[in-house]
Enzyme design. Structure first.
Site, PDB file in Angstrom:
ATOM      1  N   SER A   1      69.267 -52.338 -65.276  1.00 56.45           N
ATOM      2  CA  SER A   1      67.943 -52.222 -64.662  1.00 56.45           C
ATOM      3  C   SER A   1      66.962 -51.620 -65.661  1.00 56.45           C
ATOM      4  O   SER A   1      67.356 -50.939 -66.606  1.00 56.45           O
ATOM      5  CB  SER A   1      68.020 -51.343 -63.408  1.00 56.45           C
ATOM      6  OG  SER A   1      68.893 -51.907 -62.449  1.00 56.45           O
TER       7      SER A   1
ATOM      8  N   GLY B   1      69.564 -51.140 -70.715  1.00 58.54           N
ATOM      9  CA  GLY B   1      68.712 -50.357 -71.590  1.00 58.54           C
ATOM     10  C   GLY B   1      69.088 -48.890 -71.512  1.00 58.54           C
ATOM     11  O   GLY B   1      70.103 -48.515 -70.928  1.00 58.54           O
ATOM     12  N   ALA B   2      68.275 -48.029 -72.111  1.00 54.94           N
ATOM     13  CA  ALA B   2      68.510 -46.589 -72.069  1.00 54.94           C
ATOM     14  C   ALA B   2      67.200 -45.866 -72.331  1.00 54.94           C
ATOM     15  O   ALA B   2      66.284 -46.410 -72.947  1.00 54.94           O
ATOM     16  CB  ALA B   2      69.563 -46.168 -73.093  1.00 54.94           C
TER      17      ALA B   2
ATOM     18  N   GLU C   1      74.357 -48.287 -62.087  1.00 54.96           N
ATOM     19  CA  GLU C   1      74.513 -48.656 -63.497  1.00 54.96           C
ATOM     20  C   GLU C   1      75.812 -48.086 -64.065  1.00 54.96           C
ATOM     21  O   GLU C   1      76.528 -48.765 -64.803  1.00 54.96           O
ATOM     22  CB  GLU C   1      73.316 -48.154 -64.310  1.00 54.96           C
ATOM     23  CG  GLU C   1      72.036 -48.929 -64.047  1.00 54.96           C
ATOM     24  CD  GLU C   1      70.829 -48.319 -64.730  1.00 54.96           C
ATOM     25  OE1 GLU C   1      69.891 -49.063 -65.018  1.00 54.96           O
ATOM     26  OE2 GLU C   1      70.829 -47.091 -64.972  1.00 54.96           O
TER      27      GLU C   1
ATOM     28  N   LYS D   1      63.639 -44.963 -78.780  1.00 53.73           N
ATOM     29  CA  LYS D   1      64.680 -44.381 -77.922  1.00 53.73           C
ATOM     30  C   LYS D   1      65.798 -43.713 -78.722  1.00 53.73           C
ATOM     31  O   LYS D   1      66.660 -43.061 -78.140  1.00 53.73           O
ATOM     32  CB  LYS D   1      65.285 -45.457 -77.013  1.00 53.73           C
ATOM     33  CG  LYS D   1      64.285 -46.205 -76.149  1.00 53.73           C
ATOM     34  CD  LYS D   1      63.520 -45.275 -75.235  1.00 53.73           C
ATOM     35  CE  LYS D   1      62.778 -46.024 -74.131  1.00 53.73           C
ATOM     36  NZ  LYS D   1      61.856 -47.054 -74.634  1.00 53.73           N
TER      37      LYS D   1
END
Length: 233
Positions: free
Chosen positions: A28, A84-85, A105, A123
């Site tokens: 997500s 993602g992160a 997740e 990130k």
């Protein structure tokens, strides 16, 4: 180069790991949504995969892009989770949960043979913690749980944690996750020992899950200026 372009480069590189016949865990967030749009194009060209969404939003975006979905309880094996992160350190430890989907997740990531993380270069961090750590908690007694979270973080080496209940965009009502829980956003500035924080939070009965993903990601794809850099453990 914009963060959007870097995310797109990372998402495109993640497609190289996907093969027909796979069941995929679909993460997500903004980068995961870019991946879903690119995946939908590959499916139109004949790629045969199905996905397990980690949020209602992901299920919606997947459906809009023609990605076949399967109920998580009808899955025997998940080959790859692509997500993602919010932060990634040099040991591939992550902070996730900015989109409030961290519990699902993590369930899907743990059940997968491989977790691939796609990020833009902003990130990447030397030490986790600049991004507030999300902690998903049961709504019952959440104020008591918040106090216990604060004390646990201090015992785990966080000097001055700031624990705040996440609220909806209007700033009034608490945000409720897809699973019906609340989120505590814990500003830590730095997390010197992610393992200690993990253990401390898991010992609190009201904590459902937290946003530290440790020993899960094995591939990190970083979108940079003009290219995607693939790092593997």
């Amino acid at each position: 180069m914009t963060a959007l372009r870097q995310k797109t480069l990372a998402a495109a590189a993640a497609l190289d790991y996907i093969e027909s016949g796979m069941t995929l865990g679909l993460g997500s967030g903004s980068t995961a949504e870019i991946f879903l749009r690119l995946l939908g194009e590959k499916i139109k060209d004949g790629l045969d995969v199905r996905g397990v969404p980690t949020s209602q939003r992901t299920a919606q975006i997947a459906a809009e892009n023609g990605v076949p979905l399967i109920d998580v309880d009808h899955v025997n094996n998940i080959a790859i989770t692509i997500d993602g992160a919010d932060e990634v350190d040099g040991r591939f430890q992550l902070i996730k949960g900015g989109g409030a989907c961290l519990l699902r997740e993590k369930i899907i990531a743990h059940a997968s043979d491989l977790m691939i993380v796609m990020v833009d270069e902003s990130k990447l961090v030397a030490t986790l913690g600049k991004f507030p750590l999300p902690v998903e908690v049961d709504r019952f007694g959440f104020s008591l749980t918040a106090s216990q979270v604060y004390e646990a973080l201090r015992r785990a080496g966080i000097k001055s944690p700031d624990v705040q209940l996440r609220r909806k965009g209007d700033g009034l009502e608490p945000l409720v996750t897809d699973g019906g829980n609340y989120i505590l956003d814990c500003a830590c500035e730095a997390i010197p020992d992610a393992g200690a924080v993990d253990r401390a939070l898991k010992a609190i009965p009201g904590v459902v899950e937290h946003g530290l993903f440790i020993n899960l990601a094995r591939v990190v794809i970083v979108g940079e200026d003009g290219e995607a850099r693939v790092m593997e453990l």
